[in-house]
Design an enzyme around this catalytic site. Structure first.
Site, PDB file in Angstrom:
ATOM      1  N   ASP A  34       0.855  -1.191   0.000  1.00 58.73           N
ATOM      2  CA  ASP A  34       0.000   0.000   0.000  1.00 58.73           C
ATOM      3  C   ASP A  34       0.890   1.239   0.000  1.00 58.73           C
ATOM      4  O   ASP A  34       1.879   1.300   0.729  1.00 58.73           O
ATOM      5  CB  ASP A  34      -0.922   0.002   1.226  1.00 58.73           C
ATOM      6  CG  ASP A  34      -2.049   1.010   1.097  1.00 58.73           C
ATOM      7  OD1 ASP A  34      -3.227   0.584   1.030  1.00 58.73           O
ATOM      8  OD2 ASP A  34      -1.761   2.234   1.069  1.00 58.73           O
ATOM      9  N   ASN A  92     -12.816  -3.090   2.512  1.00 57.75           N
ATOM     10  CA  ASN A  92     -13.754  -1.967   2.508  1.00 57.75           C
ATOM     11  C   ASN A  92     -14.639  -2.087   1.265  1.00 57.75           C
ATOM     12  O   ASN A  92     -14.136  -2.286   0.158  1.00 57.75           O
ATOM     13  CB  ASN A  92     -12.992  -0.647   2.481  1.00 57.75           C
ATOM     14  CG  ASN A  92     -12.185  -0.425   3.749  1.00 57.75           C
ATOM     15  OD1 ASN A  92     -12.624  -0.780   4.835  1.00 57.75           O
ATOM     16  ND2 ASN A  92     -10.995   0.137   3.613  1.00 57.75           N
ATOM     17  N   GLU A 100     -12.387   3.276  -1.526  1.00 56.53           N
ATOM     18  CA  GLU A 100     -11.948   4.376  -2.389  1.00 56.53           C
ATOM     19  C   GLU A 100     -11.638   3.891  -3.805  1.00 56.53           C
ATOM     20  O   GLU A 100     -11.881   4.610  -4.770  1.00 56.53           O
ATOM     21  CB  GLU A 100     -10.696   5.036  -1.803  1.00 56.53           C
ATOM     22  CG  GLU A 100     -10.974   5.814  -0.528  1.00 56.53           C
ATOM     23  CD  GLU A 100      -9.715   6.206   0.211  1.00 56.53           C
ATOM     24  OE1 GLU A 100      -8.611   6.040  -0.341  1.00 56.53           O
ATOM     25  OE2 GLU A 100      -9.841   6.666   1.355  1.00 56.53           O
ATOM     26  N   VAL A 101     -11.066   2.721  -3.905  1.00 51.83           N
ATOM     27  CA  VAL A 101     -10.667   2.209  -5.226  1.00 51.83           C
ATOM     28  C   VAL A 101     -11.636   1.087  -5.629  1.00 51.83           C
ATOM     29  O   VAL A 101     -11.739   0.071  -4.927  1.00 51.83           O
ATOM     30  CB  VAL A 101      -9.216   1.679  -5.207  1.00 51.83           C
ATOM     31  CG1 VAL A 101      -8.834   1.160  -6.590  1.00 51.83           C
ATOM     32  CG2 VAL A 101      -8.251   2.777  -4.758  1.00 51.83           C
ATOM     33  N   HIS A 105     -10.121  -5.339  -3.301  1.00 58.67           N
ATOM     34  CA  HIS A 105      -8.795  -5.495  -2.684  1.00 58.67           C
ATOM     35  C   HIS A 105      -8.953  -5.855  -1.223  1.00 58.67           C
ATOM     36  O   HIS A 105      -9.843  -5.351  -0.539  1.00 58.67           O
ATOM     37  CB  HIS A 105      -7.942  -4.228  -2.828  1.00 58.67           C
ATOM     38  CG  HIS A 105      -8.634  -2.964  -2.401  1.00 58.67           C
ATOM     39  ND1 HIS A 105      -9.594  -2.349  -3.186  1.00 58.67           N
ATOM     40  CD2 HIS A 105      -8.513  -2.191  -1.293  1.00 58.67           C
ATOM     41  CE1 HIS A 105     -10.026  -1.263  -2.572  1.00 58.67           C
ATOM     42  NE2 HIS A 105      -9.386  -1.150  -1.410  1.00 58.67           N
ATOM     43  N   HIS A 107      -6.990  -5.528   2.272  1.00 57.80           N
ATOM     44  CA  HIS A 107      -5.868  -4.955   3.011  1.00 57.80           C
ATOM     45  C   HIS A 107      -5.381  -6.054   3.951  1.00 57.80           C
ATOM     46  O   HIS A 107      -6.180  -6.581   4.747  1.00 57.80           O
ATOM     47  CB  HIS A 107      -6.318  -3.770   3.864  1.00 57.80           C
ATOM     48  CG  HIS A 107      -6.869  -2.605   3.104  1.00 57.80           C
ATOM     49  ND1 HIS A 107      -6.152  -1.449   2.896  1.00 57.80           N
ATOM     50  CD2 HIS A 107      -8.076  -2.406   2.513  1.00 57.80           C
ATOM     51  CE1 HIS A 107      -6.893  -0.588   2.206  1.00 57.80           C
ATOM     52  NE2 HIS A 107      -8.077  -1.142   1.975  1.00 57.80           N
TER      53      HIS A 107
END
Ligand code: AMP
Length: 120
Positions: A34, A92, A100-101, A105, A107
């Site tokens: 990240d 998320n 956000e993206v 994904h 984390h």
């Protein structure tokens, strides 16, 4: 259902249009550091298929993609030395999840005690 945005930053990383520090890669997944780490270890794991979120992935990905994605978690964990101390996985999702993206994904975060699971 939203349409996948092929201009998002992780799509660009997959297409090698922008650089990333790669931790692990195979036919199905890419894991990279990240750019704004929240702990000493903070890796993002993404499928190479173009999926917006876990919802999209779980409903529409092929079994082999899901299996490979899942199995790659522990590969990253071992590569980053998180096995013994433990770690946290976060996906998320959508507005309330703070995504956000818009490319699925995980984390994978660790290297210290991470505190409460959810900020109040
Ligand atoms: P999320 O809020 O779950 O969508 O998380 C997006 C994550 O992508 C954040 O932790 C960002 O720091 C990270 N990020 C954004 N752009 C890049 C990039 N070019 N390379 C690596 N990580 C990135």
């Amino acid at each position: 259902m939203f349409k996948y945005d092929y201009t998002n930053v992780f799509a660009k990383i997959l297409k090698k249009e922008i650089p990333a520090t790669i931790v692990y890669e195979d036919e199905y997944v890419l894991a990279f550091e990240d750019v704004n780490p929240q702990a000493s270890v903070h890796v993002l794991l993404i499928p190479k298929g173009y999926y917006i979120s876990m919802t999209d992935f779980s409903e529409t990905a092929k079994d082999e993609e899901i299996l490979a994605f899942n199995r790659s978690i522990v590969k990253v964990v071992r590569l980053k030395g998180l096995d013994e101390g433990g770690y946290r996985i976060i996906a998320n999702t959508g507005v309330n999840g703070g995504q956000e993206v818009p490319h699925l994904h995980l984390h994978i975060v660790g290297g210290r005690r991470l505190g409460p699971m959810i900020a109040h």
